[in-house]
Design a protein around this motif. Structure first.
Motif, mmCIF file in Angstrom:
data_model
loop_
_atom_site.group_PDB
_atom_site.id
_atom_site.type_symbol
_atom_site.label_atom_id
_atom_site.label_comp_id
_atom_site.label_asym_id
_atom_site.label_seq_id
_atom_site.Cartn_x
_atom_site.Cartn_y
_atom_site.Cartn_z
ATOM 1 N N ASP A 195 7.527 3.960 -7.321
ATOM 2 C CA ASP A 195 8.750 3.353 -7.858
ATOM 3 C C ASP A 195 8.659 1.830 -7.851
ATOM 4 O O ASP A 195 9.055 1.170 -8.814
ATOM 5 C CB ASP A 195 9.982 3.800 -7.071
ATOM 6 N N VAL A 196 8.150 1.270 -6.764
ATOM 7 C CA VAL A 196 8.014 -0.190 -6.675
ATOM 8 C C VAL A 196 7.019 -0.693 -7.717
ATOM 9 O O VAL A 196 7.273 -1.689 -8.408
ATOM 10 C CB VAL A 196 7.601 -0.623 -5.248
ATOM 11 N N LEU A 197 5.908 -0.010 -7.853
ATOM 12 C CA LEU A 197 4.910 -0.425 -8.849
ATOM 13 C C LEU A 197 5.475 -0.335 -10.266
ATOM 14 O O LEU A 197 5.241 -1.222 -11.092
ATOM 15 C CB LEU A 197 3.643 0.427 -8.720
ATOM 16 N N ALA A 198 6.238 0.706 -10.549
ATOM 17 C CA ALA A 198 6.855 0.843 -11.875
ATOM 18 C C ALA A 198 7.851 -0.284 -12.121
ATOM 19 O O ALA A 198 7.928 -0.826 -13.230
ATOM 20 C CB ALA A 198 7.547 2.204 -11.996
ATOM 21 N N HIS B 99 -3.281 3.793 -3.912
ATOM 22 C CA HIS B 99 -2.748 2.924 -2.868
ATOM 23 C C HIS B 99 -2.581 3.715 -1.575
ATOM 24 O O HIS B 99 -1.577 3.592 -0.885
ATOM 25 C CB HIS B 99 -1.415 2.322 -3.317
ATOM 26 N N ASP B 100 -3.603 4.501 -1.257
ATOM 27 C CA ASP B 100 -3.532 5.397 -0.100
ATOM 28 C C ASP B 100 -3.267 4.649 1.201
ATOM 29 O O ASP B 100 -2.509 5.123 2.045
ATOM 30 C CB ASP B 100 -4.819 6.216 0.034
ATOM 31 N N GLU B 101 -3.888 3.488 1.369
ATOM 32 C CA GLU B 101 -3.710 2.738 2.615
ATOM 33 C C GLU B 101 -2.247 2.320 2.789
ATOM 34 O O GLU B 101 -1.681 2.435 3.871
ATOM 35 C CB GLU B 101 -4.626 1.510 2.595
ATOM 36 N N LEU B 102 -1.630 1.860 1.707
ATOM 37 C CA LEU B 102 -0.221 1.469 1.768
ATOM 38 C C LEU B 102 0.674 2.686 2.024
ATOM 39 O O LEU B 102 1.602 2.633 2.836
ATOM 40 C CB LEU B 102 0.198 0.772 0.469
ATOM 41 N N VAL B 103 0.399 3.768 1.344
ATOM 42 C CA VAL B 103 1.181 5.001 1.536
ATOM 43 C C VAL B 103 1.064 5.471 2.981
ATOM 44 O O VAL B 103 2.072 5.804 3.619
ATOM 45 C CB VAL B 103 0.723 6.103 0.547
ATOM 46 N N ASP B 104 -0.150 5.464 3.514
ATOM 47 C CA ASP B 104 -0.353 5.879 4.908
ATOM 48 C C ASP B 104 0.391 4.953 5.865
ATOM 49 O O ASP B 104 1.001 5.408 6.837
ATOM 50 C CB ASP B 104 -1.844 5.905 5.252
#
Length: 85
Positions: free
Chosen positions: A26-29, A2-7
């Motif tokens: 954390d959100v995905l978990a 999810h690099d785009e979201l992280v960026d």
């Protein structure tokens, strides 16, 4: 993954890229939690607040409707069975 979201989070918040990655993970978990895991966790949390089971199971039944992907509606009896077997 999810690099785009992280960026995006790193650019739009004071979070570093590493911190943004941790938030995304954390959100995905959280949303990866099964219905059964959610019911058991919420039961423990609400019980720790001193609530009684009648109130707890009603609250959990309501909370389930707000999940990202709502499970089928569960009766209070079904919720008790998840917690107590």
């Amino acid at each position: 993954m999810h690099d785009e979201l992280v960026d995006h989070l790193a650019r739009s918040t004071p979070l570093s890229r590493g911190e943004a990655l941790r938030v995304v993970q954390d959100v995905l978990a959280y949303f990866d939690e099964t219905t059964e895991e959610f019911v058991r966790r919420r039961h423990r949390e609400l019980q720790a607040q001193g609530l009684v089971n009648a109130t707890i199971f009603e609250r959990i039944a309501t909370d389930l409707g707000y999940r990202a992907v709502s499970p089928p509606e569960l009766s209070l009896r079904q919720l008790r069975r998840i917690v107590y077997g």
